[in-house]
Design a protein around this motif. Structure first.
Motif, short mmCIF file in Angstrom:
data_model
loop_
_atom_site.label_atom_id
_atom_site.label_comp_id
_atom_site.label_asym_id
_atom_site.label_seq_id
_atom_site.Cartn_x
_atom_site.Cartn_y
_atom_site.Cartn_z
N ILE A 97 0.80 -1.16 -0.08
CA ILE A 97 -0.02 -0.03 0.11
C ILE A 97 0.82 1.31 0.11
O ILE A 97 0.59 2.17 -0.69
CB ILE A 97 -0.93 -0.18 1.23
N PHE A 98 1.94 1.40 0.65
CA PHE A 98 2.69 2.39 0.84
C PHE A 98 3.46 2.74 -0.51
O PHE A 98 3.53 3.82 -1.03
CB PHE A 98 3.84 2.29 1.88
N PHE A 99 4.00 1.62 -1.19
CA PHE A 99 4.56 1.68 -2.48
C PHE A 99 3.65 2.36 -3.47
O PHE A 99 3.99 3.06 -4.38
CB PHE A 99 5.34 0.60 -2.97
N THR A 100 2.58 1.78 -3.45
CA THR A 100 1.51 2.12 -4.48
C THR A 100 1.17 3.63 -4.14
O THR A 100 0.84 4.44 -5.17
CB THR A 100 0.15 1.55 -4.27
N LEU A 101 0.97 4.28 -2.93
CA LEU A 101 0.64 5.74 -2.82
C LEU A 101 2.09 6.38 -3.20
O LEU A 101 2.00 7.68 -3.87
CB LEU A 101 0.15 5.88 -1.50
N GLN A 102 3.18 5.73 -2.93
CA GLN A 102 4.65 6.55 -3.12
C GLN A 102 4.75 6.68 -4.86
O GLN A 102 5.25 7.61 -5.05
CB GLN A 102 5.70 5.90 -2.74
N ASN A 103 4.10 5.67 -5.43
CA ASN A 103 4.10 5.94 -7.10
C ASN A 103 3.42 7.18 -7.41
O ASN A 103 4.00 7.66 -8.45
CB ASN A 103 3.51 4.70 -7.54
N SER A 104 2.52 7.68 -6.49
CA SER A 104 1.81 8.81 -7.31
C SER A 104 2.66 10.17 -6.96
O SER A 104 2.41 11.19 -7.34
CB SER A 104 0.64 8.98 -6.24
N SER A 105 3.96 9.92 -6.56
CA SER A 105 4.86 11.28 -6.51
C SER A 105 5.22 11.36 -8.00
O SER A 105 5.64 12.72 -8.24
CB SER A 105 6.18 10.75 -5.77
N HIS A 106 5.16 10.54 -8.91
CA HIS A 106 5.22 10.76 -10.43
C HIS A 106 4.00 11.83 -10.76
O HIS A 106 4.64 12.67 -11.93
CB HIS A 106 5.14 9.60 -11.14
N VAL A 107 3.07 11.83 -10.32
CA VAL A 107 1.97 12.55 -10.49
C VAL A 107 2.25 14.14 -10.09
O VAL A 107 2.23 14.94 -11.18
CB VAL A 107 0.59 12.15 -10.11
#
Length: 312
Positions: A97-107
């Protein structure tokens, strides 16, 4: 040789997973949720090890001028927000879950480059950003362990990560090497977090921490600091020895491996809808890395100039 590239990538992946799991163990299993102390300890040890390594000549680090340090100060502020909010979020979230939200840093990085700098991007990158954003937005509705506080900290974390990534590329302090930038980050973070430890109440609360005199706790804290420093060296070696495209691919593979291994080490609670969000997010990140290949190829000479070689 090709096999040496694989060795560098595998070494980085091992230290990435080990560092991630150690931090998760201290924060979640031992429940040492005092980020001013935990991250202050890590950054203090990191700064000391970098200083000693530079003085002894083991690492190539030039003298950092005051003007260079001041110009990098916004990046250090974003770095503190990154590690502080990240610790808060990771202590309450499962690693997938943490990595999935962290991926949104690309946004976040995409919005800054698009709105502030007006950069044009290929359609595949637009599609990947859309999927990353959609996965992050839908994840709270399906997360069986949803907690508003953890998601709030995760939003702060991903915002700092995305802004830091853009600042690192756009900064006029590009003449600083990766190690020199990180030394400034470590030193600034250690001073700021040490100053904030008492006002936030972390220092007094930590004195009553049940595992304060535990051998396991001491080993976990020491391992987290040392692994963080070794991971930094492995990251710099990865970036200096491989193209940016391949180093990003190895980072992506390391995250995937950490997610798949995390249920064997920690208790992970997911359901089918949240698993779909996790899967879509990381497929989109893979597409994003693929879509940026031409850009990375053009930037490779500049990237190599800013990445110092580690001495053998």
């Amino acid at each position: 040789m090709q096999w040496r590239r694989h060795v560098v990538g595998l070494t980085f992946s091992i230290f990435f997973i080990s560092s991630c799991f150690t931090n998760k163990y201290v924060l979640s299993v031992l429940k040492f949720t005092y980020p001013t102390l935990f991250q202050g300890w890590q950054t203090c040890i990191g700064a000391l090890l970098l200083l000693v390594s530079g003085k002894t000549g083991w690492l190539e680090m030039s003298r950092i001028t005051r003007s260079a340090a001041l110009s990098w100060l916004p990046g250090s502020i974003l770095f503190v927000g990154n590690i502080y909010a990240g610790s808060r979020a990771l202590s309450r979230m499962d690693i997938p879950i943490f990595f999935t939200l962290q991926n949104s840093s690309h946004v976040v990085g995409y919005l800054i480059l698009r709105l502030v700098h007006g950069e044009r991007m290929p359609w595949l990158k637009h599609f990947s950003i859309f999927v990353l954003l959609g996965s992050a937005i839908n994840l709270p509705f399906y997360d069986p362990e949803f907690e508003m506080g953890s998601y709030t900290w995760a939003i702060g974390h991903l915002s700092c990560v995305g802004a830091y990534r853009v600042f690192k590329v756009q900064s006029r302090s590009s003449h600083l090497s990766d190690l020199e930038q990180q030394y400034i980050n470590y030193l600034f973070s250690a001073l700021l977090l040490a100053t904030a430890a008492h006002p936030t109440g972390d220092l007094l609360a930590a004195l009553d921490f049940p595992s304060l005199r535990s051998y396991t706790f001491h080993c976990g804290c020491c391992a987290s600091a040392l692994l963080g420093f070794v991971l930094l060296l492995a990251t710099v070696k990865l970036r200096s020895g491989l193209s940016v495209e391949h180093s990003r691919a190895w980072t992506f593979l390391a995250k995937i491996a950490a997610m798949f291994l995390s249920p064997f080490v920690f208790s992970v609670t997911v359901n089918a809808p949240s698993s779909v969000c996790v899967l879509c997010s990381h497929v989109a990140e893979g597409l994003l890395i693929y879509s940026e290949r031409p850009t990375y190829d053009r930037e490779r000479p500049a990237a190599h100039q800013t990445c110092p070689q580690l001495q053998s």
